[in-house]
Every structure is written in C-alpha cells, then in structure tokens.
Design a protein around this motif. Sequence first.
Motif, PDB file in Angstrom:
ATOM      1  N   VAL A 185      11.990  -0.511 -17.712  1.00  0.00           N
ATOM      2  CA  VAL A 185      11.043  -1.099 -16.767  1.00  0.00           C
ATOM      3  C   VAL A 185      11.296  -2.613 -16.681  1.00  0.00           C
ATOM      4  CG1 VAL A 185       9.284  -1.431 -18.547  1.00  0.00           C
ATOM      5  CG2 VAL A 185       8.599  -1.175 -16.152  1.00  0.00           C
TER       6      VAL A 185
ATOM      7  N   GLU C  14       3.238  -3.859 -14.916  1.00  0.00           N
ATOM      8  CA  GLU C  14       4.052  -2.644 -14.915  1.00  0.00           C
ATOM      9  C   GLU C  14       4.679  -2.375 -16.274  1.00  0.00           C
ATOM     10  OE1 GLU C  14       4.826  -5.550 -13.738  1.00  0.00           O
ATOM     11  OE2 GLU C  14       6.981  -5.924 -13.632  1.00  0.00           O
ATOM     12  N   GLN C  15       4.656  -3.368 -17.159  1.00  0.00           N
ATOM     13  CA  GLN C  15       5.216  -3.162 -18.494  1.00  0.00           C
ATOM     14  C   GLN C  15       4.123  -2.856 -19.510  1.00  0.00           C
ATOM     15  OE1 GLN C  15       7.885  -6.413 -19.539  1.00  0.00           O
ATOM     16  NE2 GLN C  15       8.727  -6.492 -17.468  1.00  0.00           N
ATOM     17  N   GLU C  18      -1.690   0.999 -18.146  1.00  0.00           N
ATOM     18  CA  GLU C  18      -2.731   0.580 -17.208  1.00  0.00           C
ATOM     19  C   GLU C  18      -4.095   0.456 -17.887  1.00  0.00           C
ATOM     20  OE1 GLU C  18      -2.249   2.286 -13.383  1.00  0.00           O
ATOM     21  OE2 GLU C  18      -4.084   1.402 -12.557  1.00  0.00           O
ATOM     22  N   SER C  42      10.264  -6.575 -10.163  1.00  0.00           N
ATOM     23  CA  SER C  42       9.656  -5.238 -10.115  1.00  0.00           C
ATOM     24  C   SER C  42      10.196  -4.351  -9.004  1.00  0.00           C
ATOM     25  CB  SER C  42       8.132  -5.392  -9.948  1.00  0.00           C
ATOM     26  OG  SER C  42       7.858  -6.016  -8.700  1.00  0.00           O
ATOM     27  N   LEU C  45      10.313  -0.677  -9.398  1.00  0.00           N
ATOM     28  CA  LEU C  45       8.970  -0.070  -9.447  1.00  0.00           C
ATOM     29  C   LEU C  45       8.381   0.053  -8.058  1.00  0.00           C
ATOM     30  CD1 LEU C  45       7.658   0.449 -12.328  1.00  0.00           C
ATOM     31  CD2 LEU C  45       9.423  -1.309 -12.365  1.00  0.00           C
ATOM     32  N   TRP C  57       0.414   0.685  -8.004  1.00  0.00           N
ATOM     33  CA  TRP C  57       0.204  -0.090  -9.232  1.00  0.00           C
ATOM     34  C   TRP C  57       0.003  -1.570  -8.944  1.00  0.00           C
ATOM     35  CZ3 TRP C  57       3.377  -4.075 -10.756  1.00  0.00           C
ATOM     36  CH2 TRP C  57       4.628  -4.177 -10.104  1.00  0.00           C
ATOM     37  N   LEU C  58       0.673  -2.055  -7.902  1.00  0.00           N
ATOM     38  CA  LEU C  58       0.548  -3.475  -7.593  1.00  0.00           C
ATOM     39  C   LEU C  58      -0.784  -3.755  -6.889  1.00  0.00           C
ATOM     40  CD1 LEU C  58       1.775  -6.264  -7.760  1.00  0.00           C
ATOM     41  CD2 LEU C  58       3.085  -5.779  -5.692  1.00  0.00           C
ATOM     42  N   SER C  61      -3.389  -3.749  -9.613  1.00  0.00           N
ATOM     43  CA  SER C  61      -3.392  -4.907 -10.525  1.00  0.00           C
ATOM     44  C   SER C  61      -3.849  -6.170  -9.800  1.00  0.00           C
ATOM     45  CB  SER C  61      -2.033  -5.079 -11.203  1.00  0.00           C
ATOM     46  OG  SER C  61      -1.009  -5.222 -10.252  1.00  0.00           O
TER      47      SER C  61
END
Lengths: 658, 658, 658
Positions: A185, C14-15, C18, C42, C45, C57-58, C61
């Motif tokens: 990742v 992303e690392q 969540e 990213s 991703l 995911w973005l 976040s």
Amino acid sequence: MSVQPSLGVCYFPEQRDESEWQNDIDLMVSMGLKKVRIAEFSWALLEPKEGGYEWGWLDRSIDLIGAAGLEVILCTPTATPPKWLIDKHPDILAVDANGQPRKFGSRRHYCFSSAIYREKMSGIVTAMAQRYGQNKYVTAWQADNEYGCHNTTRSYSKYAQKAFRVWLKDKYQTIDRLNAAWGNVFWSMLYASFEEVDLPNQTVTEPNPSHVLDFYRFSSDQVVSYNKQQVDILRAHSLGRDMIHNFMGFYHEFDHFKVGQDLDISAWDSYPTGFLDMFAFSDEEKARYFRQGHPDIAAFHHDLYRGCGNGRWAVIEQQPGPVNWARHNSVPLPGMVRLWTHEAIAHGAEFVTYFRWDQARFAQEQMHAGLLRPDNAPSPAYGEAQQAAEETASLPRAETTKAKIAFVFSYDALWLYEAHPQGAQWSYPDICFRWYSQLRLLGQDIDIVSSEMDLADYDLIVIPSLPVVDDALVEKLKATQAIVLMGPRTGSKTPSVQIPENLAPGKLQTLLPLKVTQSESLPPNVSETIAYKGGSFKAGVWLDYIDSDLTPLAVNALGAGVLYRNDNYLLLGTLPEADFLNQILRDLANEAKLPIVDMPVDLRMRHKGACTYVMNYGQAEIKLNENLAGAKSEYLVGTANVPSAGVSILGEQGQGNK
Amino acid sequence: MSVQPSLGVCYFPEQRDESEWQNDIDLMVSMGLKKVRIAEFSWALLEPKEGGYEWGWLDRSIDLIGAAGLEVILCTPTATPPKWLIDKHPDILAVDANGQPRKFGSRRHYCFSSAIYREKMSGIVTAMAQRYGQNKYVTAWQADNEYGCHNTTRSYSKYAQKAFRVWLKDKYQTIDRLNAAWGNVFWSMLYASFEEVDLPNQTVTEPNPSHVLDFYRFSSDQVVSYNKQQVDILRAHSLGRDMIHNFMGFYHEFDHFKVGQDLDISAWDSYPTGFLDMFAFSDEEKARYFRQGHPDIAAFHHDLYRGCGNGRWAVIEQQPGPVNWARHNSVPLPGMVRLWTHEAIAHGAEFVTYFRWDQARFAQEQMHAGLLRPDNAPSPAYGEAQQAAEETASLPRAETTKAKIAFVFSYDALWLYEAHPQGAQWSYPDICFRWYSQLRLLGQDIDIVSSEMDLADYDLIVIPSLPVVDDALVEKLKATQAIVLMGPRTGSKTPSVQIPENLAPGKLQTLLPLKVTQSESLPPNVSETIAYKGGSFKAGVWLDYIDSDLTPLAVNALGAGVLYRNDNYLLLGTLPEADFLNQILRDLANEAKLPIVDMPVDLRMRHKGACTYVMNYGQAEIKLNENLAGAKSEYLVGTANVPSAGVSILGEQGQGNK
Amino acid sequence: MSVQPSLGVCYFPEQRDESEWQNDIDLMVSMGLKKVRIAEFSWALLEPKEGGYEWGWLDRSIDLIGAAGLEVILCTPTATPPKWLIDKHPDILAVDANGQPRKFGSRRHYCFSSAIYREKMSGIVTAMAQRYGQNKYVTAWQADNEYGCHNTTRSYSKYAQKAFRVWLKDKYQTIDRLNAAWGNVFWSMLYASFEEVDLPNQTVTEPNPSHVLDFYRFSSDQVVSYNKQQVDILRAHSLGRDMIHNFMGFYHEFDHFKVGQDLDISAWDSYPTGFLDMFAFSDEEKARYFRQGHPDIAAFHHDLYRGCGNGRWAVIEQQPGPVNWARHNSVPLPGMVRLWTHEAIAHGAEFVTYFRWDQARFAQEQMHAGLLRPDNAPSPAYGEAQQAAEETASLPRAETTKAKIAFVFSYDALWLYEAHPQGAQWSYPDICFRWYSQLRLLGQDIDIVSSEMDLADYDLIVIPSLPVVDDALVEKLKATQAIVLMGPRTGSKTPSVQIPENLAPGKLQTLLPLKVTQSESLPPNVSETIAYKGGSFKAGVWLDYIDSDLTPLAVNALGAGVLYRNDNYLLLGTLPEADFLNQILRDLANEAKLPIVDMPVDLRMRHKGACTYVMNYGQAEIKLNENLAGAKSEYLVGTANVPSAGVSILGEQGQGNK
Ligand SMILES: [Zn+2]
Ligand SMILES: [Zn+2]
Ligand SMILES: [Zn+2]
C-alpha cells in the motif's frame, strides 16, 4: 562418530602430461596423502562436442589413482559449461543487476534459474554418475564448485524473474497476501497479480526491503534446489558415497545450512591469506597477519560449516602457498600450511585436501601455488603437508569436541540487513566475526549454529543479532538454562521485514520486558560512553532507545540503558567495542562456569577429545605458561615454546603416539 | 642529423573571423615562429555534406600562411567524424567495455575496427592528399590526433570481435595452438574454432590473462594499421613531406614504437601541469609542482618518443598556460613556457609548436590558454615563446646527444601487467617513471628504448621490469659490455603469459644462475628492510623468493637475497624505495664511469652537443656550484643563479651567440 | 500579509485500519494541529484498474478530517504511477544517463517528457480535481511529490531527446544560431539540423558545456511545464485553493524559482539530520551536529523557498525523529522537533506539517519516525509538536521580516558549473551555503533571491558567484545604493557558456574597471596567503589573475590583487576561508549599518516582526548576554539560559501572550 582424519590433494590430470601421472601419484602416496579430488571444471574435456563424451583420460586417471590406494573424490564439472553449450544456448548466462548478461571466458557463468541449463547440467551429471557411480575407487562426489562465488547466486535474467514469480505464488498463494506482507500500500506498489512482480533491481530509489529479501531468499533456494538436483542424481547411481560441496569463505548469498542438509559432508575452501585481504580487517591487522591470515578466519568457517554439515565437514581446498586472487598475495610464513592443517583437524575436519597438486604454468591461476612448483620441484608446502600427515596419523583418534557455547549465525539475518541496512556502518558479517573472535580470545570452543538447530546442551548462547525471532526459537530459549546474550536489532522485524506490532524485540518481550522505542545508526566518529560494572567503555554503530522497568546493567552518558537482563536473558542495545565486549562475554562465561584461558593476541586454542591444539599465528615465539598448557598435559606435538607459525598439541599423560 | 630547432603554433583559422587571419599571421612571423599546424578536427568544415567538399577556407588560409614564409603542417581531421557520417553509419562508433556505444558530441568516437570507417577515413584523407599533397607550403602532415586518447584504443564492438578473430587466426593458425598458448584446458575454456572466441569483457570473474593480452596487442595493432593506412595515402600524394602523429603523455594502450616506425617524426603533446594532476604523484609532489609540473614528466616523454621516432621527434602541442581538462588546472609560473620549450630542445626536439594560437571563447576547451587571450591580447606565454624563439635561434646548431644509458620501456610489458597484475600496488608506468627520475637526479642523459632496439653502444642498461624476454634480447645482453640492471618480474613470463618451464627469470638464467621459486605482492603498509653495502634501506610492492648459489648483494631481514649479480648482470627481486634505488643506480653509474652530478631536487640537466641546459622547476632560485656548472663553461643563456622557472644554458668558451 | 502560522501533519489513512481514523483525528485536534495532508502516493488505491476509480476511502477520510475542524491539503498521487500503467506503457519510465530504463518498484519512475504519461497524469489529476475541487474541507492542493528527488529531473529517453530538439528549435530558430551559440565549429560538432542533436550523455570525453547546460535548462523547463499542467487543471476545478508543491533540500536540478511562480505556496520538506549526512559537511561538523543537523540547513532553505514563493511558503514535511534514508540516521536531541518548528515560523512559514502521523511498520520508510510510534503510542515528537502548537498560538501575529541583505542564488549558475567545472573542488552549493552561514553567524536576517528579482530595498547584496550577468542585472546594480559583494567567476560567461569578448567579469566591467586574464583552480593542499587590512588570511579553490588600475583591497603573497572595489561594488577573485570571509562580510555589514550580533557557533537568531527567535543547536546550554538578547526585550518563550536544543523568543515589553 570418530574418524581418523586424513589428508589429500586436488589434482587436475587433464592439465598434466599423461606421462607425469604415475610419478605424481607415487609422490602423493609417499607423502602420506589418502584422497585425490579430480575432474573439477573438466566439462570441455569430457564432452568436447554435444553428446560426444570422451571418458578415456578420466578412466585412466581414476584407475591409476585408485590402484595406488588413494580414494577418489570425483567432481561434477558444472561450474564451467563449455563454449559450444553457451553459444547454442546463450540464455544460460547469468545476468547482472544492471541487466547485462555475463560472458563466457572465466567460470560460474550460468543462471541457476535457466531451465535449459538445469537440463544440460543434469545430462552431464547423469552421464558421469552412470559411468563412475559404482567405481570402487570413487568414494565421494563433489557437486559443482563454490556455489555463488563471484556473486553468482543472484541473477537478474528473465528466467529468474519467471521463477521468482512462481516462488512467490507458492509462498503467498494470493497476491493480496503478498501485498500485505510487503506493505505494498506504501508508494502505490500494489500488484494485481504475481505476473506483475519484477525483480527488485534498477529502481529509481531503494526498492521495498520485503521485496528484496524475498528475492534473496528465492535466489538462495535456487542454489539449494540446484544442488539437490545434482545430489539426487548422484545418489541414485552411487549409493554409499559421500556427497560433498565446497563452500567458500566470507561468502553468504545462499543459506549454507540449507544446502548442507542435502549433503553428507559440508566442505569448504580455506584461503586464510586471501580472505584477509578481501575482508574488512584494519590496516594494522592486515599488516600483522599478512603472511598468516587473521587467527580466526579459518576457525570461524570450520565452526560454521561443521554446523552446516551436522558435524561432518572437511577442508577440501587448503591454501598451500600464495594465491592469485587477492589484492595483494603474500607467501605464507614457513609453517603456516601445517598450522592451518592442524587447526582444521582440531575443529573436527574429516580430511584436508590441498589445492592444488601442481602450480599450473598457465591461465588465470598460474600464480596460485601448489604442492609442486611450476617446474615440478616440491614447493615449501610439500614438506609441511608431509609433516602434517605424519603427525596426524600419530595422534589418537578422537571425537570432535562439542562446545559449551552456541553461537547463532543466520544467513537470513544477513540478507535482511543487506536489504534494509538503516546504517552504513552496520555489517552483520563483521559483527559476527568480531564477537566470535572475542570468545576465541577467552580460550573457548564454539559451535556456530542456525537458530533452527537444537540449542539444548549449551551453557552460553550468543546471538550477535537476529532480526527475525519466531515462536520456535522463543520456546527453545524459554526452555534453556543457558545464559543467552542477544545483540542489538534482535527481534526487530517480522519475517516479512515489518516492525513487530509490539515493537522490538517482538516475541522476545515474553522473556525480556522491554521495548525499543527508537533506534539510531552512528557514523564512525560518533560513539557512546558506557558505564558497566564501574568501568567506562565505548560502543557505537547502533544505539537503541529502550523503555523498560528493568534496571539496566549498562548505561550511556545520559543514563539510558544499553544492556538489560531478565533471568538468564540479556539484550544489548548497542555494539560494544572490543574491550567492552570482552568484559561482557568474560562475565557471562564465568557465570556459566566455562573455564577462561586468556589468549595472547596471536595465539589460539581448540580442544579435540583429550587433545588441546595450540596455534601461534604471530611473528614471534610464544611460551605457554601453566594457565595455557594445563598442569597435567604432555606435549604430543611441539613443546611449551610455540614458534611463529608453530603448533603444539597437548594430550593427557601417556596418551601420545598410540 | 643536426637540425636547427624552430618554434611554431597550432592554428584554427576556421574558428577565427577571416578578417583576423592576416594579423594573426603577421604576429606569428614577428614572434619568430616558423611552423603553423592547421586543419585538425575540421572535417565538418571540409565536408559539410557527404562528398560536398568545401576547400575554400583552407586554400585561403594555407596561402596566407605560406605567403608569410611559414611552413604548414597539415592535419587530417579524422579524429572527429561529423554528425552526418555517424547518423548514416552508427556502427562507426566505438563500444565501451560494458557493451555500450559511445556517442557523438566530443571526439575520437570511432572504432578502429570499423570497416566502413576505414573506408570513409580513407576518402577524406585521399581528398586532402590530392588537393594539398603538392602544395609548396605544406611541409608535413599530421595523421589524425592523439590516437587512443580518452581510452579509445580498445573497442568492444562486433567489428572488433570479428577482426580479433582474424588476427588470432593469423597468429595461431590452428585453434589447438591458441588453446595451448592460452592454457584453455583450465576452467574448460577450450575453443573448437576461432569463431568461438569472444572479446574478454563482461566475464564473471577475471578472464584468461593470455586472452586479454592478445586482445590488447590486437587493439594496438589496429591503431598501427590505421595509422599506416593514412600515412600510405599521404605519402603516395605528398612525397618528401614529413609524416607525423601527435602522441599523448602517460598514455599507453598502443605500441608507440610500432606506430613510430611508420612515421618520419614522432611528435607529442606536452602538458606538464595537466599530466601532474592526472598521474600518480603524491599530494606533496602535486603541491610542490602545482604550477610547474613534475620535473621529469616532459623529459621522460621526450626521451621515450625520441626512441619511438628513431631520433626524429618534436613537441607539436606545447602547453602555453592553464589547461581545462585536469581535475585542477593551474596557471604555470611565469617562465615555465620558456623553460618547457628549452627542455624539449635540449632533448633534441626538431620543433616545438604551441597549442594553441588563440584561446577559444567557446566549447569544451574555452579554458585552455593560447598565445593570445580570448580578447586577442597577448597572453603571458606570448612573450615567453618570443624569448624562447630568439634564444633558440641564437644557440649553436648541435646534434642530439646520444646517451650512455639505455632505459628499456615496453608497451607489451605494461599490457601484460595490466592483464595479470597479481598485486594492486604494482604499476609499471609508475615504476618506470620513478627509476627514470632517479637517473635524472644523478644528472644523467637517458635514451628510452624498446627491447627490440640496438643496445650496443651503451654503458648502462636499465630494465625496470620486462616479463617477456626473448632469445634475441638474451643474445644482445650476452654481447654487451654494459652493466645491466633488471628489476623484479623480468623474465617471469613466456610471450603467451605462461610461467617459463624453468621458472623466472626464464631465458635469463643463462646469464644469471638463479630461480624465482615464489613471489609475493605487498600492500602499502608492509615493507621489507634491506641490508645493502652496510646500509639499511626499504623496499616493497613486490618480493621474489630466490634460489641461487650466488651470494646476494642485498638481503632482507631474514637473510634472503633480493639483489643478485653475475658478471655484469644484476637482478633485483623487489622494488627499492627512492634512496635505495638511488644508491644502486649511483653505484652502477660510477662503475660504468658515467659522471654523476647530484641534482638539487628541483633542478634538471640535459646535454645537447656542447651545450648543457639547466632547468629550475622549483619555487626558489638555485645557485649553480662548480660541480653543477662545470669549470670551463660560459653561460650562453642565463647565469649561475637560476631563478624559479628559469633556464641557464652553458657552452664551451667562445661557443655562444654564433 | 500577516498569517497566524499553524501546525499540521501528513496522514496516510489508506495505510491505517479504518477503525483507527477517528481516534487519529481526535488526537490531531487535541494536539492543536490545524492541517492534514493526505492522498500522496495513493494512485493504486484510487485507480486500482485503468479507469476504475475507488473514491470511497478518500471521501470518508476527508469527511472525517473536515468534520473535526481540520483543513485538508489534498495531494495528487502522480509521483507513483501504478504497476498496471507501467506495464501497459513501459515508455513512461525515465531513462538514466547510461541509457537504462529505471524500473517500477519505488517512486518517481516517470519521464517528464513522456507524452503518454502527461496524458495519464492529466487523467488522474482531472478526476481528483473534479471530485474534490469544490470540497469545502479541501483548502489546498499539493501537486505530485518532491519533483526531481532521486535525480529524476534529467531523463535520457527517446522522448526526452525528441522534446529537447523541439525546445532547441524554439530557442534558436535556426541550426546555424545553435551552432554559433555552442561554438560547434570546435571538434567538428556542427549540426545540419535540429534532428541531428542528441542528448549529451555517453560521449567519449566531455560533451560541449553549452550543449549540456541547454539540456539541463530543458530538463528544468520540463518540470516547470509538468507542474503547470497539474496546477492549471487543479485551479480550473478548485478556485480559491492554494496550489502547493513540496520541494526537497539541497536538491537543484530544476529551477525552483520558476516552479514557484506557478504556485501559491512554495513548500518544502525539512529533514535537518538527514541532509547533514548527505551534504558536504566536515566529519567534525557531522559529529557536532549529529542529532541536530547543522544550524543553517533549515534556515537556508526557509530563506530560499520564501524567495521562490514570493513570500508565501511552508514546511510541509517536518522531520519528527529519525529518518531512514541517510547513511547514518540519528535520533534528534529532545527538543529539536520543537526547535525546527519555531525556526521555520521565525522565517515566516505559514504552516509546518509533520511527516508523518504514524510510523509505518512496513516498506521502505518503516524506520522513518512519526508523531505516533509503530505501536500507536506517542513518539517523543508528539509532545514537542503539541508544545510548539501551543507556543505558536500564544505569540503575536507578525509579518515576516524583510531582510536588509539580498543573497543571490541561481540554479542556472549551479548547472553551468556542473556542466563546466574547471576545478574539482569548486562546488556552487557548498560556496553558497558557507557564505550564507557566515552571514547568519553575524546575526543577520537574509533574503535569498534570484538575480531576476527586485533588488531595490536592500542595504547589502551578496552574490557568491554568478557566471551569467545580463543587462537587466547590471542596470539593477547600477541603480542600487547597496554595497554589492561578488565572488569569483561572476560575469565570466555568456548565457551560452562562452567567455565574454571583453573577458570576465563581462558586462560588470562598466561597474568595476578590471579584467580577469587567467584563472586557476586549486587542489585541497594548495592555498593562497592573503593580506587584507593588516591581517593574514587564507583562500583557495579558485584564483583569478586580475588586470586593473584599481588598488586592490587584498593581495596574495606575490602582491597580486584578489579583492577589488569601485564605488559600492566589490569583486573577489578567490574563495576566502571562513575567518577571512567573516571579516569581509563584517566590514561590509558595518559599513551598511547592519547591526552585527556575533553568534556563538551553535546559536542562531531570526527576527519576525517584533519577535526575536533564538535557537540553540549545540549540545550545551548557552546563556544569552545583553548583546544577544537586546536591552528592552522580555522573554515570550524561554529564558536567557537557552538549553541544548532549546528556543527562546524575545519580544518587546508587554507584547507577549496576546
Ligand atoms: Zn576453488
Ligand atoms: Zn591535443
Ligand atoms: Zn517526502
């Protein structure tokens, strides 16, 4: 098992006029030699054209050697595929990290992942095994020569890439698992399939250390499987013969423990003066031991390869004079060839064979000495070998002494640090050598072992550094009564090169309640001053910042702990300089009730059965005092005055000359 | 032959505005210059499109120069094939040892083995020869420029490979002979045909030294044949003109003696401060001679290239100020340009031409000084050249002095050691330079010769090291009455790089009954203490272990001989440090009745006819005492007080100012 | 403009799992952080398959971060094109100077000249801009990451070659003009068309410096246009947001001033200990500042990038502990993270964001510290950042102080010297850093500017070296009342790397009537002794030989001038050693009436508005005396005793804690 050690020689009849053979063999016998290694590198002689074997010269030489009562160690010639084979299949060639194929014209030019080479190698090995497998004079085989020498383990060919992908798929099963294990990742390194994974060379900046380490492991496994392929063929046709490979010194790109598992005897090629010039010794050491080699070079490898061979090991190439391949090539002091021979036998070598019989007048190694000079007169080594043979035959048969100290050495650790150094001064081979050397200076016998081996019967376990510690090792350490000393970075990584969730030392926290919260690597001119037991010492290279409720045994100038102990477990958070390291090891050896004999800097000692071998690597005579010699011993070889390059062997009263 | 030496300059009219030409030429004449070298590197100007020659500018400049009474040395421009030619035939490009073609954009980018380049080169040379061969102003030709400079002798192209195979077949006739000569039975390197032989690059470990040396010899021969091809064309069209090439300094990849055989005049390009920074001088020497160059750099090459040219030689590019291509580029001390000019003439140069007329304001060499500054004002060298021209014209015409000392230098030896070093400290160029320097410090005149040349008329023959000694040389040495001093490794190899059957010094054993049984190479911090004639000295780098019934003249601390003598033949088994070497050479020179004049470290001397030239390379004035100046001489130039960077020239009474 | 500076952090959701996000964000808020940078690297991703975007995911976040009151700096992920894209278009890969493509597996593996990459880059940037351009939480964008890092500015691909030809045609219009500008008449380098021009790599010897410099300029321009392409897309969709890029330290292959013109904020990544180990500091300095970094590393870049950003700048990656990428990686002294933060704010940083939130347990940077340890506990930097946030919030809002000293830095100069060094010791970055450092040791505030910027409001203008001086600069210098100090080689070249027709300093001769007639470069062990105002000093590296009727202010041992003055203009012809440089700068600062405060070697000072920041980079406490502290100030932060790694901030009476 107790074997009477014997001596021998590496012989290249194909490089001699056939008229010289009988005389050569007669001389070998008269010197007291017992073994002759032949046929190494001889592929172009055995198969000058594809499929056109010419066995005659080899038949005749084996017959002559055997008829003289000498045992033949027969080599497969696969380290040197001939030109016709390379021209037909250039894909056999290994590829360097810059993507360039390495050319024919020296040796070891094949890629371990080349399927066509595996097939051709299998062909010549099978042909030899069929022809000589049942030969009564052939008592052992050497597979190939010096795997990996000249950095040939790691090839960056398209075949290596393909095989690496298969290896990865086998290991991780799914690409998601690989992505997780490597932390892909990070930097968008995620792969969608194994087919996307390249070799980790030629990247813009450093590749992922997990990727690199897996490639190093794969490359080592390719050597293991290559060796096994040869050995399996040989065993099938040559039951009862010993399977041997000859390892090199200070060479680490494949796991010698793993290759050793498929052999009967782990042999190695001992060139103490050559290795002196190639390894990271100081200028002062290089000058002091210019014509002797550093006193621990041979011993370190004897103890290491004895471990790799599960006890059965040998020196199959023993330096008999100057070599040709170091930056500077000395003439060994008179006596050194005999000394090296006894040092090997003291550590339990089954045999020592000199490389080589005659000094060739031609090609790359023409400046490499033999037992004969290029004009066929005896070289200085000739007489020393003869003397060593006589002395060895005169000594009582004895078991190799099992040491009380286990010294854990790990190829995987070495590769991990190579892939993930974090500090330019950190050198795992150097650390191991220096720690080993301090133990020898305390007069100790040492077993070098892998972390997977049995650690039960030791009183002191020394682990200079071992980043990956698994449950099995933790269990073995829990079970031991031995004192266990572990160096910095031990337990600092998972098998995939990640930081443990609970920080270093990871699983070892069950033995030692502490955490490494930060680590730093030091340059040469920054060191730490350490207080330990009232003394002031120096340490450097690495410094762990440790959180613990334990009271440290040693602290730096700011009072931060750098050596912690819980029960019988100790962890160092820095690399002690020599006198500090000596003090720690002395204290622990004393506690473990190991008898300490302080060695003069040039002297070394090793026990074998009831014998004590004492070797003087210095340029001046050393007189043994009572502490060194013991009270009740008699001198089986030599006297209490050990000359430069001399050996004395002590045994118990009435034991000698049986 | 006695020639009145003259001065000149390298001129690039194509880089000047044509309006400046006449003024440039007038200035040259007024300075006393006699020769103008032109057209070097001008291919793109002469043939801007394939076959579309433009001679106009060159016609006009030759006419102007000649009309002013100056001689024209015309250069072929083949060191810089133009872009259109490279784009059309990219196979012209040389290939480096890593297999990468070298690109257009500087110079010397051609491969000597490219057949297409030979054809194109021949085209432009023929065209120039036809046009200017009979030109009355053109008195000499320079073929190409600085062969091999920037390591361009050895190309690893497919054309080189092909040509190498032809060369080998020509040399060995059958592949079996090649296999035997190279010892290819070793490591299965046997070839079945010449077509199997590759170039010796990119091997896994070292290639066979015999293979390498033959490739080096082949590469040198390619330069020889290339030069001969040009010279033959030029001679055919330009009878009576001198054929010249300009060699470089400290450059050795082709045999300058062989190229010199096809020339009339062996010229060279003398850049003393540039060479100082590029060669292996100590930091102390580099600081001491930063603005002068080491006192023996120019002289060594003068004496060497005089030998290559069979007496006819010149400095065709003389440094006139700072250069641009060393790591650090000094401004020469005021006086050095004049000093260098006289040093050349003292050694017998027919002419000295400065490089270059004007300092270009552009491109790679814009920081390279000229006689004119970039703003066309005179540079400091202008006045010095003018003074040197006047002084030279004022001196009596004199023969070049034939020396009493022959100093044997061998390109083949140099390559052999490069292919087969055996010790990292061993440097043949360094050894030769240091031995030469000690002779100069004893005030000696020296002829540097090849081992194939006549050695008859010398009193002292110095052979620093010569691994291959053939019957012809042995015969010449047998015949001589001279004292012969030979250094270590002399006679240690056959022409195919094998150890002689009777060991080193091989065929020389008929002169010197001894054998080298072992040899070792020493690192910088290991040296031998040597007793010689009651003194204690140091030696290092190499040490031969010698068997002989002769009583050694010098022994090491163990009493082993390192200097042996039989009759007038001496062999050293080690490399003496400076004062030891000085003592040996002094003793032998004395014995040979050569008058010794101990030079202050910064002073050098050279005789030419009845003249003695004295050059001060130091930063302080030196006063000549009677020993240095001789009793009966008068000062033709200068006085007994030789200033820093100054020159004094002494002649016999009444000889001056003729 | 006066902005209240704020702190923040670089975050990689992303690392993380969540489930950890909300807690992470709560901690950031509680620490006083205001900004969060995300999404760097990213791409894999966001677009795991071509065109298959995954924004979830973005989205989530950003929402969580914004909802907590934190501002989002959103990064484009284009520094790491994913594997599927590279496999589909391998031509995206940059090519190194040896002609080898750099492989996937780390980062920055694209070629700036790849048209296909420009298209794909534009695709992902457009997609992100469309999705997040109007997001209320996104207040700024970072384009790509660390342009040029790991030497990726200059690619030798066929696409670079093609683009270079277009760039040349655009610049020169006709090939004759290019030939003239480069001086291609030299060495037959003339081109008939732009299509003949190659990249200047792999030539036999050095390529034409004019050719090289133009390639370097082209390569820089490619970065400028790449950045502009991204920024233009982003601006089109995200009006009102700040456009940012993060520059690196001691990295110079593109013109940061030019890239800065297209940004709103020039940010940089400040790693003082990492840079210490990678730059040319002495061993003594590296030991002294091992855990602090040299006191001027951060400040130099703060002042430089403030200039690049026309005043708006930030530290977007602030080192929070050890890094992983230097040769040796120290743990910063406790306090250094806070000190570095204040140093940045003192120089006018709008914000400081730490890199990174958590220390990743995996991949290349697992040994790079974060505000959280790998086990999610706070690292030492956590508390320091929190303290710095509190202190910063408590200080009065203040303008960045405009300095009285302009320090001219030129990327073009740097490249020119790289292309045309003339001396191995000459290092433009090193010279600039050392001159800057001496000014800081005199307690001065400094603006680093390009020569194209306004120089009007300064009292002292320092130009360490500037080879190309154009008319505009001459006019600005003519107009100024400031004292102007210029170092060696200033005015020595035309823009095409030619020597000016009137010699150096070229156009500056209208200000300073003198000519440099010769220049030399000195090795480390040769230096000049200089007499200046009655003192004796040392200088080296470079020495100009100057012709002038002016009386020199400083002369060497031969009486030749090395420092000349006319009016308010001074030119140095050599590089003074530290104490000599200090004396010259001190004299000029005094004359310019700049208040001098002599700093202890480890202390540094910077004014911001009415505040004076004092930072102690030493290992021992420093007590501020009245000279250092000023008479009327009060301590807003700290006291007169500044501890090791401590900061004190002084303000005027009654100014604190508003
Ligand atoms: Zn071997
Ligand atoms: Zn030249
Ligand atoms: Zn970064």
